[in-house]
Design a protein around this motif. Structure first.
Motif, short mmCIF file in Angstrom:
data_model
loop_
_atom_site.label_atom_id
_atom_site.label_comp_id
_atom_site.label_asym_id
_atom_site.label_seq_id
_atom_site.Cartn_x
_atom_site.Cartn_y
_atom_site.Cartn_z
N ARG A 148 0.84 -1.19 0.00
CA ARG A 148 0.00 0.00 0.00
C ARG A 148 0.88 1.24 0.00
N PRO A 149 0.31 2.42 -0.31
CA PRO A 149 1.14 3.61 -0.48
C PRO A 149 2.01 3.97 0.72
N GLU A 150 1.53 3.70 1.94
CA GLU A 150 2.31 4.06 3.12
C GLU A 150 3.61 3.28 3.24
N LEU A 151 3.68 2.12 2.60
CA LEU A 151 4.82 1.23 2.78
C LEU A 151 5.60 0.95 1.51
N ILE A 152 5.07 1.28 0.36
CA ILE A 152 5.58 0.77 -0.90
C ILE A 152 7.06 1.08 -1.10
N ASP A 153 7.53 2.24 -0.67
CA ASP A 153 8.92 2.62 -0.91
C ASP A 153 9.89 2.08 0.15
N ARG A 154 9.35 1.36 1.13
CA ARG A 154 10.22 0.83 2.18
C ARG A 154 10.76 -0.57 1.84
N TRP A 155 10.36 -1.14 0.73
CA TRP A 155 10.79 -2.49 0.38
C TRP A 155 11.83 -2.46 -0.73
N ASP A 156 12.81 -3.36 -0.63
CA ASP A 156 13.83 -3.48 -1.66
C ASP A 156 13.52 -4.61 -2.64
N LEU A 157 12.68 -5.55 -2.23
CA LEU A 157 12.19 -6.61 -3.11
C LEU A 157 10.77 -6.93 -2.68
N ARG A 158 9.86 -7.04 -3.64
CA ARG A 158 8.43 -7.16 -3.34
C ARG A 158 7.88 -8.43 -3.98
N ILE A 159 7.44 -9.34 -3.13
CA ILE A 159 6.87 -10.61 -3.57
C ILE A 159 5.40 -10.62 -3.21
N PHE A 160 4.55 -11.01 -4.16
CA PHE A 160 3.12 -11.12 -3.90
C PHE A 160 2.71 -12.57 -4.10
N VAL A 161 2.07 -13.16 -3.08
CA VAL A 161 1.60 -14.54 -3.14
C VAL A 161 0.12 -14.51 -3.49
N SER A 162 -0.20 -15.02 -4.66
CA SER A 162 -1.55 -14.92 -5.21
C SER A 162 -2.27 -16.27 -5.12
N VAL A 163 -3.48 -16.23 -4.58
CA VAL A 163 -4.36 -17.41 -4.50
C VAL A 163 -5.78 -16.91 -4.73
N PRO A 164 -6.59 -17.63 -5.51
CA PRO A 164 -7.99 -17.20 -5.67
C PRO A 164 -8.67 -17.03 -4.32
N PHE A 165 -9.47 -15.98 -4.18
CA PHE A 165 -10.10 -15.70 -2.90
C PHE A 165 -10.92 -16.88 -2.39
N GLU A 166 -11.63 -17.55 -3.29
CA GLU A 166 -12.46 -18.67 -2.85
C GLU A 166 -11.61 -19.77 -2.23
N GLN A 167 -10.42 -19.95 -2.76
CA GLN A 167 -9.53 -20.98 -2.21
C GLN A 167 -9.01 -20.59 -0.83
N THR A 168 -8.86 -19.29 -0.57
CA THR A 168 -8.43 -18.89 0.77
C THR A 168 -9.49 -19.21 1.81
N VAL A 169 -10.76 -19.16 1.43
CA VAL A 169 -11.82 -19.55 2.36
C VAL A 169 -11.67 -21.01 2.73
N ASP A 170 -11.45 -21.86 1.73
CA ASP A 170 -11.28 -23.29 1.99
C ASP A 170 -10.08 -23.55 2.89
N ARG A 171 -8.99 -22.86 2.61
CA ARG A 171 -7.78 -23.06 3.41
C ARG A 171 -7.99 -22.59 4.85
N ALA A 172 -8.67 -21.45 5.01
CA ALA A 172 -8.92 -20.95 6.36
C ALA A 172 -9.79 -21.93 7.15
N ARG A 173 -10.78 -22.48 6.49
CA ARG A 173 -11.66 -23.46 7.14
C ARG A 173 -10.87 -24.71 7.54
N ASP A 174 -10.03 -25.18 6.62
CA ASP A 174 -9.22 -26.37 6.92
C ASP A 174 -8.22 -26.09 8.04
N ARG A 175 -7.63 -24.91 8.03
CA ARG A 175 -6.67 -24.55 9.06
C ARG A 175 -7.34 -24.47 10.43
N GLY A 176 -8.54 -23.88 10.46
CA GLY A 176 -9.27 -23.80 11.72
C GLY A 176 -9.61 -25.17 12.27
N THR A 177 -10.00 -26.08 11.39
CA THR A 177 -10.32 -27.43 11.81
C THR A 177 -9.08 -28.16 12.31
#
Length: 251
Positions: A148-177
């Motif tokens: 986000r704008p407040e932090l963007i210039d503080r990083w020297d290398l920027r990695i984004f981990v992308s997962v479909p949102f629907e899959q994050t719901v499944d993973r969160a449910r599995d993790r909670g269980t």
């Protein structure tokens, strides 16, 4: 749009390529690496795996997470338990993150840092002793909303981990269980994801466009066969040079 190299491989190949990317970026201060992405995308696991490899290569690694820079619960939820705006605007103490960690490790910093300001278990402030980082250390910092704008210039290398949102719901449910067994409130987990966490990510994408600013995008929907996209022509920051040719992947 920047030129991108594309690849797909095993989990080990991904970690090896990310380690190569880190080695390819040189700075006059500790290297600050953001590992961003939605909740349950696999950011923490990826950062931990990468830390093991880098330490085996005799690199000094600082591990830290956005969860240790939360505001107290009363402030985080002042707009309501399921508020997406509250999640995006009220959850994290970015000023403290910059003051005690990112700026001391950055250009002109004294390298004396703290890795946390908050204890989530007790919902109280935390003040661990300050530590001095070697000049060639690597900060691996995982969390949400890091580009986000407040932090963007503080990083020297920027990695984004992308997962479909629907899959994050499944993973969160599995993790909670997995953590709570039969006592896990899967309905509450799903409600939190659909009402708070996913809409806050949609707000983030609409306002900050994080993938436009990422140097590397990891498509982490297949954990053992990830796909990644490494973009050439890294932005220059003070004291930084790069010779970066990471392979990456198409969706």
């Amino acid at each position: 749009m920047r030129e991108a190299a594309m690849d797909q491989g095993t989990r080990g190949e991904l970690i090896s390529r990310l380690a190569e990317a880190i080695r390819s970026v040189t700075t006059a201060h500790p290297l600050r690496v953001a590992i961003d992405g939605p909740p349950a995308a696999g950011k923490t696991t990826l950062a931990d795996e990468l830390a093991v490899v880098l330490r085996a290569q005799d690199r000094d690694v600082i591990r830290a997470t956005i969860d240790d820079f939360l505001f107290p619960r009363a402030q985080r939820y002042r707009r309501g338990q399921y508020s997406a705006e509250g999640c995006y605007f009220d959850a994290h103490d970015h000023a403290a993150l910059c003051r005690v960690l990112l700026d001391p490790l950055g250009p002109g910093g004294d390298r004396r840092f703290q890795h946390a300001v908050y204890d989530r278990d007790t919902d109280t402030p935390s003040s661990p002793p300050a530590t001095t980082a070697p000049a060639d250390a690597v900060l691996l910092f995982d969390g949400v909303f890091l580009l986000r704008p407040e932090l963007i210039d503080r990083w020297d290398l920027r990695i984004f981990v992308s997962v479909p949102f629907e899959q994050t719901v499944d993973r969160a449910r599995d993790r909670g269980t997995a953590l709570a067994g039969s006592t896990a409130d899967t309905a509450e987990i799903e409600r939190s994801w659909r009402n708070r966490y996913i809409p806050s990510q949609q707000l983030y994408f609409a306002t900050a466009r994080p993938t436009d600013h990422a140097d590397i995008i990891v498509y982490n929907d297949q954990l053992q066969r990830p796909t990644w996209e490494g973009r050439l022509g890294l932005r220059k920051s003070p004291g930084r040079s790069a010779s970066f040719d990471a392979a990456a992947s198409a969706t």
